[in-house]
Design a protein around this motif. Structure first.
Motif, PDB file in Angstrom:
ATOM      1  N   ARG A  73      30.681  39.186  37.372  1.00 55.12           N
ATOM      2  CA  ARG A  73      30.903  37.847  36.807  1.00 55.12           C
ATOM      3  C   ARG A  73      32.382  37.582  36.570  1.00 55.12           C
ATOM      4  N   LEU A  74      33.051  38.578  35.989  1.00 54.53           N
ATOM      5  CA  LEU A  74      34.475  38.382  35.667  1.00 54.53           C
ATOM      6  C   LEU A  74      35.295  38.263  36.952  1.00 54.53           C
ATOM      7  N   ALA A  75      34.917  39.035  37.964  1.00 52.85           N
ATOM      8  CA  ALA A  75      35.662  38.949  39.236  1.00 52.85           C
ATOM      9  C   ALA A  75      35.555  37.535  39.807  1.00 52.85           C
ATOM     10  N   GLN A  76      34.372  36.901  39.624  1.00 57.67           N
ATOM     11  CA  GLN A  76      34.180  35.538  40.153  1.00 57.67           C
ATOM     12  C   GLN A  76      34.832  34.487  39.263  1.00 57.67           C
ATOM     13  N   GLN A  77      34.572  34.617  37.928  1.00 61.00           N
ATOM     14  CA  GLN A  77      35.018  33.559  37.011  1.00 61.00           C
ATOM     15  C   GLN A  77      36.482  33.680  36.629  1.00 61.00           C
ATOM     16  N   SER A  78      36.995  34.896  36.609  1.00 61.50           N
ATOM     17  CA  SER A  78      38.365  35.122  36.122  1.00 61.50           C
ATOM     18  C   SER A  78      39.118  35.990  37.115  1.00 61.50           C
ATOM     19  N   PRO A  79      39.361  35.452  38.327  1.00 60.57           N
ATOM     20  CA  PRO A  79      39.940  36.298  39.384  1.00 60.57           C
ATOM     21  C   PRO A  79      41.317  36.850  39.025  1.00 60.57           C
ATOM     22  N   ALA A  80      42.034  36.177  38.104  1.00 57.25           N
ATOM     23  CA  ALA A  80      43.389  36.650  37.775  1.00 57.25           C
ATOM     24  C   ALA A  80      43.384  37.740  36.707  1.00 57.25           C
ATOM     25  N   LEU A  81      42.199  37.994  36.133  1.00 63.30           N
ATOM     26  CA  LEU A  81      42.128  38.996  35.053  1.00 63.30           C
ATOM     27  C   LEU A  81      42.409  40.390  35.616  1.00 63.30           C
ATOM     28  N   GLN A  82      43.345  41.095  34.989  1.00 61.20           N
ATOM     29  CA  GLN A  82      43.692  42.459  35.454  1.00 61.20           C
ATOM     30  C   GLN A  82      42.831  43.472  34.719  1.00 61.20           C
ATOM     31  N   LEU A  83      41.654  43.773  35.313  1.00 60.10           N
ATOM     32  CA  LEU A  83      40.769  44.784  34.713  1.00 60.10           C
ATOM     33  C   LEU A  83      41.207  46.150  35.233  1.00 60.10           C
ATOM     34  N   VAL A  84      41.822  46.954  34.373  1.00 61.91           N
ATOM     35  CA  VAL A  84      42.355  48.232  34.849  1.00 61.91           C
ATOM     36  C   VAL A  84      41.423  49.395  34.561  1.00 61.91           C
ATOM     37  N   PHE A  85      40.386  49.145  33.734  1.00 70.45           N
ATOM     38  CA  PHE A  85      39.503  50.257  33.341  1.00 70.45           C
ATOM     39  C   PHE A  85      38.173  49.649  32.908  1.00 70.45           C
TER      40      PHE A  85
END
Ligand code: UDP
Length: 248
Positions: free
Chosen positions: A126-138
């Motif tokens: 969901r986050l990859a789709q809705q918040s593509p700029a979010l830098q999820l590092v872990f």
């Protein structure tokens, strides 16, 4: 009633039944201010947790040492109002979401820890789709084998993210954060069942239940196994009525 005056970081430490809680005009601003200083631990306090902190010395110590304690529950807001301190309720799930959006907009590096593998998989998608700029590092779920944790923890420390949201349940998540954070910067916050809701696998109580202050009843109907936890609510109300005004 007194007007809410706070310190430079928009934060004034108050107490409910001896447990600290911070009065802020704007909790998101207070949290971002904390990140700009040296980072810290954010705790979201409700009535049930207040009663647990009085019994559980470890949780009590973590809350006293926390850098920002947010009034998450209607009971805590009510107890503060009885002392003449008027604050808005700040649900942890909303503060965590605001911080996630801020993180996306400002290039913060974010870690998510906890919840079931299924919840984490759905949430990551969901986050990859809705918040593509979010830098999820872990991103790691909360049901790892005991032997896996040391390596995960070492990796998380090395990454030293700007924002670490932890869904392991109270009080484990608060105690784990305190041990993990040590002298690391960044904001570290326990978020309870927030990932379950953000993933779409659980429903948050609707606005009307929140306005009627029966969000707890909605959660109880979704998950009847929680009934024992709610015995703390009448105990909390009774203690506040008896002692609350003296607990400044
Ligand atoms: N959880 C976990 N590992 C555990 C126990 C719980 O990851 O060993 C997760 C659980 O899946 C849920 C969250 O922790 O996503 C806690 O949710 P709960 O609604 O119980 O939060 P609380 O009411 O304790 O804040």
């Amino acid at each position: 009633m007194e007007a809410l005056t706070t310190g430079p970081r928009d934060q004034r430490r108050c107490h409910v039944l001896g447990v600290p809680v911070d009065a802020c005009r704007d909790v998101t601003a207070a949290a971002i201010g904390l990140h700009a200083e040296a980072g810290g631990q954010i705790v979201t306090l409700n009535a049930e947790m207040t009663m647990l902190a009085r019994r559980n010395a470890d949780l009590g110590a973590v809350i006293r040492a926390a850098d920002l304690v947010v009034p998450d529950g209607a009971g805590v807001v009510w107890a503060l109002a009885r002392q003449g301190i008027m604050v808005q309720r700040s649900p942890g799930i909303e503060l965590a979401w605001s911080l996630l959006k801020y993180a996306e907009a400002h290039g913060w590096r974010v870690a998510l820890v906890g919840a079931s593998p299924e919840v984490m998989e759905r949430l990551s998608d969901r986050l990859a789709q809705q918040s593509p700029a979010l830098q999820l590092v872990f991103v790691e779920h909360g049901y790892q084998d005991a032997g896996v944790w040391p390596e995960l923890e070492a990796r998380l420390r090395r990454l030293s993210p700007d924002l670490v949201l932890v869904a392991l349940g109270v009080p484990l998540q608060e105690i784990w954060i305190q041990r993990m954070r040590d002298r690391l910067p960044g904001l570290w916050m326990g978020v309870g069942g927030s990932f379950d809701v953000w993933s779409g696998l659980k429903q948050r109580a609707p606005g009307w239940a929140s306005r009627l202050q029966i969000e707890w009843l909605y959660r109880l109907l979704q998950d009847p196994k929680r009934w024992k936890r709610y015995l703390a609510l009448p105990q909390f109300a009774w203690s506040v009525l008896r002692h609350g005004e003296r607990q400044r």
